[in-house]
Write a protein that holds these residues in place. Sequence first.
Motif, PDB file in Angstrom:
ATOM      1  N   GLY A 101      -5.182 -27.599  -9.752  1.00 12.98           N
ATOM      2  CA  GLY A 101      -6.333 -27.154 -10.527  1.00 12.98           C
ATOM      3  C   GLY A 101      -6.935 -25.850 -10.067  1.00 12.98           C
ATOM      4  N   VAL A 102      -6.092 -24.897  -9.670  1.00  9.04           N
ATOM      5  CA  VAL A 102      -6.622 -23.624  -9.173  1.00  9.04           C
ATOM      6  C   VAL A 102      -7.193 -22.776 -10.310  1.00  9.04           C
ATOM      7  N   ASP A 103      -8.139 -21.919  -9.969  1.00  5.28           N
ATOM      8  CA  ASP A 103      -8.761 -21.015 -10.931  1.00  5.28           C
ATOM      9  C   ASP A 103      -8.024 -19.686 -11.041  1.00  5.28           C
ATOM     10  N   SER A 104      -7.182 -19.377 -10.071  1.00  8.71           N
ATOM     11  CA  SER A 104      -6.359 -18.167 -10.095  1.00  8.71           C
ATOM     12  C   SER A 104      -5.194 -18.386  -9.147  1.00  8.71           C
ATOM     13  N   ALA A 105      -4.169 -17.536  -9.294  1.00 13.19           N
ATOM     14  CA  ALA A 105      -2.981 -17.676  -8.458  1.00 13.19           C
ATOM     15  C   ALA A 105      -2.478 -16.294  -8.047  1.00 13.19           C
ATOM     16  N   VAL A 106      -1.992 -16.193  -6.820  1.00 14.89           N
ATOM     17  CA  VAL A 106      -1.455 -14.929  -6.303  1.00 14.89           C
ATOM     18  C   VAL A 106      -0.109 -15.190  -5.636  1.00 14.89           C
ATOM     19  N   TRP A 107       0.893 -14.405  -6.032  1.00 18.09           N
ATOM     20  CA  TRP A 107       2.176 -14.396  -5.333  1.00 18.09           C
ATOM     21  C   TRP A 107       1.972 -13.534  -4.100  1.00 18.09           C
ATOM     22  N   ALA A 108       1.807 -14.205  -2.970  1.00 20.61           N
ATOM     23  CA  ALA A 108       1.383 -13.534  -1.738  1.00 20.61           C
ATOM     24  C   ALA A 108       2.589 -12.992  -0.982  1.00 20.61           C
ATOM     25  N   CYS A 109       3.240 -12.029  -1.586  1.00 27.25           N
ATOM     26  CA  CYS A 109       4.397 -11.378  -0.972  1.00 27.25           C
ATOM     27  C   CYS A 109       4.479  -9.969  -1.541  1.00 27.25           C
ATOM     28  N   THR A 110       4.261  -8.980  -0.703  1.00 27.43           N
ATOM     29  CA  THR A 110       4.290  -7.601  -1.183  1.00 27.43           C
ATOM     30  C   THR A 110       5.716  -7.183  -1.529  1.00 27.43           C
ATOM     31  N   SER A 111       6.612  -7.300  -0.556  1.00 27.04           N
ATOM     32  CA  SER A 111       7.982  -6.821  -0.776  1.00 27.04           C
ATOM     33  C   SER A 111       8.708  -7.617  -1.846  1.00 27.04           C
ATOM     34  N   GLY A 112       8.373  -8.896  -1.980  1.00 29.97           N
ATOM     35  CA  GLY A 112       8.992  -9.733  -3.001  1.00 29.97           C
ATOM     36  C   GLY A 112       8.424  -9.513  -4.381  1.00 29.97           C
ATOM     37  N   SER A 113       7.513  -8.549  -4.503  1.00 27.35           N
ATOM     38  CA  SER A 113       7.010  -8.173  -5.834  1.00 27.35           C
ATOM     39  C   SER A 113       7.346  -6.722  -6.144  1.00 27.35           C
ATOM     40  N   PHE A 114       7.079  -5.784  -5.218  1.00 25.79           N
ATOM     41  CA  PHE A 114       7.316  -4.377  -5.572  1.00 25.79           C
ATOM     42  C   PHE A 114       8.801  -4.034  -5.706  1.00 25.79           C
TER      43      PHE A 114
ATOM     44  N   SER B 175      -0.072 -10.451  -7.913  1.00 27.75           N
ATOM     45  CA  SER B 175       0.745 -10.457  -6.704  1.00 27.75           C
ATOM     46  C   SER B 175       0.122  -9.509  -5.692  1.00 27.75           C
ATOM     47  N   THR B 176       0.609  -9.560  -4.482  1.00 26.84           N
ATOM     48  CA  THR B 176       0.054  -8.701  -3.438  1.00 26.84           C
ATOM     49  C   THR B 176       0.239  -7.228  -3.756  1.00 26.84           C
ATOM     50  N   SER B 177       1.357  -6.871  -4.378  1.00 26.44           N
ATOM     51  CA  SER B 177       1.577  -5.460  -4.724  1.00 26.44           C
ATOM     52  C   SER B 177       0.503  -4.956  -5.668  1.00 26.44           C
TER      53      SER B 177
ATOM     54  N   VAL C 289      -1.343  -1.648   4.724  1.00 24.10           N
ATOM     55  CA  VAL C 289      -0.431  -2.353   5.643  1.00 24.10           C
ATOM     56  C   VAL C 289       0.214  -3.503   4.869  1.00 24.10           C
ATOM     57  N   PRO C 290       1.382  -3.255   4.264  1.00 18.59           N
ATOM     58  CA  PRO C 290       1.915  -4.175   3.257  1.00 18.59           C
ATOM     59  C   PRO C 290       2.916  -5.210   3.751  1.00 18.59           C
ATOM     60  N   ASP C 291       2.471  -6.256   4.376  1.00 19.84           N
ATOM     61  CA  ASP C 291       3.380  -7.348   4.712  1.00 19.84           C
ATOM     62  C   ASP C 291       2.547  -8.590   4.956  1.00 19.84           C
ATOM     63  N   THR C 292       2.704  -9.605   4.095  1.00 26.50           N
ATOM     64  CA  THR C 292       1.933 -10.835   4.277  1.00 26.50           C
ATOM     65  C   THR C 292       2.442 -11.654   5.458  1.00 26.50           C
ATOM     66  N   ALA C 293       3.550 -11.226   6.063  1.00 32.15           N
ATOM     67  CA  ALA C 293       4.025 -11.875   7.291  1.00 32.15           C
ATOM     68  C   ALA C 293       3.260 -11.402   8.521  1.00 32.15           C
ATOM     69  N   LEU C 294       2.400 -10.401   8.348  1.00 29.96           N
ATOM     70  CA  LEU C 294       1.642  -9.818   9.453  1.00 29.96           C
ATOM     71  C   LEU C 294       0.256 -10.459   9.541  1.00 29.96           C
TER      72      LEU C 294
END
Length: 247
Positions: A67-80, A104-106, A185-190
Motif C-alpha cells: 500500500g505504498v503512496d509512491s515507489a522508487v527504483w533505487a538504483c542509479t546505474s540500473g536506470s541511466f 528512479s534514482t537517475s 555521488v551516484p551509487d545507491t550501494a554507497l
Amino acid sequence: MTRVGFLYPGYSAEDDYPAFQRLLGDDVELHLVHTLMREDAHRVDALLDVGGADVLGEGARELRARGVDSAVWACTSGSFVFGWEGARAQAEGVAAEAGAPASSTSFAFVHAVRALGLSRVAVAATYPDDVASRFADFLGAAGIEVAAWSGRGIVTAAEVGTLPADDVLDFVAANDHPDAEAVLVPDTALHSAGVLDALEDRLGKTVLTANQVSVWEGLRLAGATAPREGLGSLFRAGAGAAAAVER
C-alpha cells in the motif's frame, strides 16, 4: 502516514534506509523490497539485466501489496544505462505494477538539481569509467552541465558498500570542481545517510547522494515535502524546492 516504497538491488547499503527512517521521524514509513541481482557487476550488460522489467515488476507488485503512496527504483546505474527514454519507460512500468507514482534514482538526481536551481555539477562516481560516463550523458540529456566527472573503478556494489565514512568524504572532496555548484555521488550501494551534512560542510556546497535523492524523490511524489534537518540542503529546502520540479 506516508508510505514510500523502494526497489533495491541485492545487498550493499540497504541499511541506509533504516538510517533515513530514523532521521525523518515517525510521520513516514520507508518500505524496502530487495530485487534480484543475478550478477553483482557495474557492467552495462549486467546492469541492463538488473533493471529489467521482469525483475522490477515482481518487486513493484510487492510494494503494491504494502500500500505504498509512491515507489522508487533505487538504483542509479540500473536506470541511466537504459538512456533517457528507456529509463522513463522503466519508471512507468514500475508505476503501473506498484499502483502508485514512480521514479528512479537517475531521475531523482535530475529533479533534485532542478529543484535547487542548479545547472552545473561535478560527478564523483564509484563506477568504472565507461559506466560513469553514461551517467554524465544522462545528466546532459536533462540539460545539466557536467563540469567534471570521475570514476573510481569499483566493479561490485558489495565492495562499494564497505567504504568507510572517512573514505567517502575524501573521495567526494577529491572529485569536486571549482566550477561546479554541486557534487553528485551516484551509487545507491554507497552509504551516505550518516555523512550528508559533513559532506556539505567539507565542500562548502551542495552534495547529492544516491540514497538521499531516492528518499527525497519518493517523499516528493507522495506529497511529503516538509523541510527536514540533518539530511543535507536538499531536504532543508522543503516544499518550495519540490514544487520547482513541476514548473
